[in-house]
Design an enzyme around this catalytic site. Structure first.
Site, PDB file in Angstrom:
ATOM      1  N   GLY A  46       0.815  -1.218   0.000  1.00  0.00           N
ATOM      2  CA  GLY A  46       0.000   0.000   0.000  1.00  0.00           C
ATOM      3  C   GLY A  46       0.845   1.263   0.000  1.00  0.00           C
ATOM      4  O   GLY A  46       0.549   2.220  -0.728  1.00  0.00           O
ATOM      5  N   ILE A  47       1.899   1.292   0.797  1.00  0.00           N
ATOM      6  CA  ILE A  47       2.717   2.513   0.890  1.00  0.00           C
ATOM      7  C   ILE A  47       3.520   2.698  -0.398  1.00  0.00           C
ATOM      8  O   ILE A  47       3.599   3.803  -0.942  1.00  0.00           O
ATOM      9  CB  ILE A  47       3.648   2.470   2.125  1.00  0.00           C
ATOM     10  N   HIS A  78      11.300   9.098  13.024  1.00  0.00           N
ATOM     11  CA  HIS A  78      10.160   8.185  12.861  1.00  0.00           C
ATOM     12  C   HIS A  78       8.820   8.925  13.026  1.00  0.00           C
ATOM     13  O   HIS A  78       8.078   8.711  13.987  1.00  0.00           O
ATOM     14  CB  HIS A  78      10.258   7.009  13.851  1.00  0.00           C
ATOM     15  N   ASP A  94      13.576   8.160   7.808  1.00  0.00           N
ATOM     16  CA  ASP A  94      12.592   8.341   8.896  1.00  0.00           C
ATOM     17  C   ASP A  94      12.782   7.272   9.968  1.00  0.00           C
ATOM     18  O   ASP A  94      12.230   7.374  11.054  1.00  0.00           O
ATOM     19  CB  ASP A  94      11.171   8.253   8.302  1.00  0.00           C
ATOM     20  N   THR A  98      11.459   4.843   4.678  1.00  0.00           N
ATOM     21  CA  THR A  98      10.372   5.103   5.629  1.00  0.00           C
ATOM     22  C   THR A  98       9.835   3.781   6.177  1.00  0.00           C
ATOM     23  O   THR A  98       8.782   3.762   6.804  1.00  0.00           O
ATOM     24  CB  THR A  98       9.195   5.842   4.941  1.00  0.00           C
ATOM     25  N   ALA A  99      10.539   2.664   5.902  1.00  0.00           N
ATOM     26  CA  ALA A  99      10.012   1.340   6.265  1.00  0.00           C
ATOM     27  C   ALA A  99      10.450   0.981   7.687  1.00  0.00           C
ATOM     28  O   ALA A  99       9.751   1.315   8.665  1.00  0.00           O
ATOM     29  CB  ALA A  99      10.486   0.312   5.247  1.00  0.00           C
ATOM     30  N   ARG A 100      11.585   0.328   7.806  1.00  0.00           N
ATOM     31  CA  ARG A 100      12.208   0.055   9.102  1.00  0.00           C
ATOM     32  C   ARG A 100      13.711   0.196   8.905  1.00  0.00           C
ATOM     33  O   ARG A 100      14.238  -0.205   7.851  1.00  0.00           O
ATOM     34  CB  ARG A 100      11.893  -1.372   9.587  1.00  0.00           C
ATOM     35  N   GLU A 134      16.443   2.447  16.962  1.00  0.00           N
ATOM     36  CA  GLU A 134      15.738   3.646  17.458  1.00  0.00           C
ATOM     37  C   GLU A 134      15.638   3.600  18.975  1.00  0.00           C
ATOM     38  O   GLU A 134      15.399   2.524  19.530  1.00  0.00           O
ATOM     39  CB  GLU A 134      14.331   3.700  16.838  1.00  0.00           C
TER      40      GLU A 134
END
Ligand SMILES: O=C(O)C(=O)CO
Length: 339
Positions: free
Chosen positions: A171-172, A300, A277, A251-253, A282
């Site tokens: 979707g992204i 994030h 991101d 922007t995933a992981r 993290e």
């Protein structure tokens, strides 16, 4: 799944509800909500083992609840009551939940697909444009009172006509493709399964092999979930196959990229800039990323909007409601489709 002994079902809240208060209040009408007192994993394991959560049939969990419980793995599931049948995760990515361990305990897991697509792709486009235009360099100089800095940041590049390679066309990824098309980019993608021809056509997206994607992308965007097959899918040997001057957007992981290899590729100039991101550890960020002005860093914040965070909570709560009332989930994770 209402209780058979006439008692109200019990659910466990791991993390906080920040926005969807009325949807959450409606859960309070059909179930008793238990919240842990613990603030560390060790204490949580003890609290669970003491029977504090006995009878819970479902748990709602947030990304930040990881700070207390740690990963939802075999050890944690072993401490939780055997009555637990559902884990409703608030987030699209569910790498904090060991789905195989859940299956071994007969627990079904849901996530919040589609709710995150627009906001995450929006921040992806922001990072893509910002990295192409060297905005981080200029912005840091301005804040340091040096206008554009001396020397001024190198001239950036326009997205028009550049190849955007999308790794992971869920979707992204598809949303990102749609938005990048408006900037005149040429879309190539690699995904485990190819899109339907009609969708490919609509997105003007060309399906290519993994190596071809690496070799032909001017910008490579990571839009795939983190799991054992995708951890460090981009590492030294993949960077070696890329075009010199490629821009990386993630922007995933964080852990889909080997962060140390990314730092080396940035230092050598192979990667000209990056927009990130997400990070491997993290909230700790590799010092080589922090110190490199060509990396545009966001902490994030892919879904950090009132609308999207609300939508995600409502979605996860709708899973919880369905689990309680019907003993099934609205959006079970793909690995469990046949469970
Ligand atoms: O939905 C997710 O997985 C997120 O990372 C939210 O930012």
């Amino acid at each position: 799944m209402s209780s058979t002994d006439g008692k109200r079902p019990r659910v466990l809240l791991l993390g906080a509800i920040e926005h969807a208060h009325s949807a959450w209040a409606s859960i309070g009408e059909i179930a008793d909500i238990l919240t842990p007192k613990s603030t560390s994993r060790a204490a949580f394991l003890e609290e669970a083992a003491s029977g504090a959560f006995d009878g819970c049939v479902a748990a709602y969990r947030t990304f930040d609840s990881f700070d207390v419980t740690g990963k939802v793995d075999g050890e944690l599931l072993g401490a939780l009551p055997r009555s637990l049948r559902f884990i409703c995760h608030n987030g699209a990515g569910y790498d904090q939940v060991d789905v195989q361990a859940c299956m071994a305990h007969g627990i079904r897991v849901s996530n919040t697909p589609t709710a995150v697509d627009d906001a995450t792709a929006d921040i992806g486009i922001f990072l893509l444009l910002g990295a192409l235009r060297n905005l981080a360099v200029g912005m840091a100089a301005l804040r340091a009172g040096k206008w554009r800095g001396s020397p001024a940041p190198p001239l950036g590049h326009d997205p028009q006509g550049k190849v955007l390679g999308i790794l992971g066309m869920g979707g992204i990824g598809r949303n990102m493709a749609k938005k990048a098309l408006a900037f005149g980019m040429k879309i190539r993608y690699y995904n485990r399964t190819r899109l339907e021809p009609g969708v490919e056509e609509e997105l003007a997206a060309e399906y290519v092999g993994f190596d071809e994607l690496l070799a032909e992308s001017d910008v490579l965007s990571l839009n795939l979930p983190l799991n054992k097959d995708t951890r460090h899918i981009i590492s030294r040997q993949e960077f070696a196959k890329m075009k010199k001057g490629v821009v990386i957007v993630n922007t995933a992981r964080g852990a889909v990229i080997d962060e140390a290899a990314l730092v080396e590729a940035l230092d050598s100039g192979l990667v000209s800039s990056a927009g990130l991101d997400v990070y491997e550890q993290e909230p700790n960020i590799h010092p080589g990323l922090i110190s490199n002005p060509r990396v545009l860093l966001v902490p994030h914040m892919g879904t950090w909007t009132v609308e999207t965070e609300t939508k995600m909570e409502e979605w996860a709560i709708s899973n919880l409601r369905m689990a309680i009332e019907q003993g099934r989930l609205r959006s079970i994770v793909p690995e469990q489709q046949n469970m």
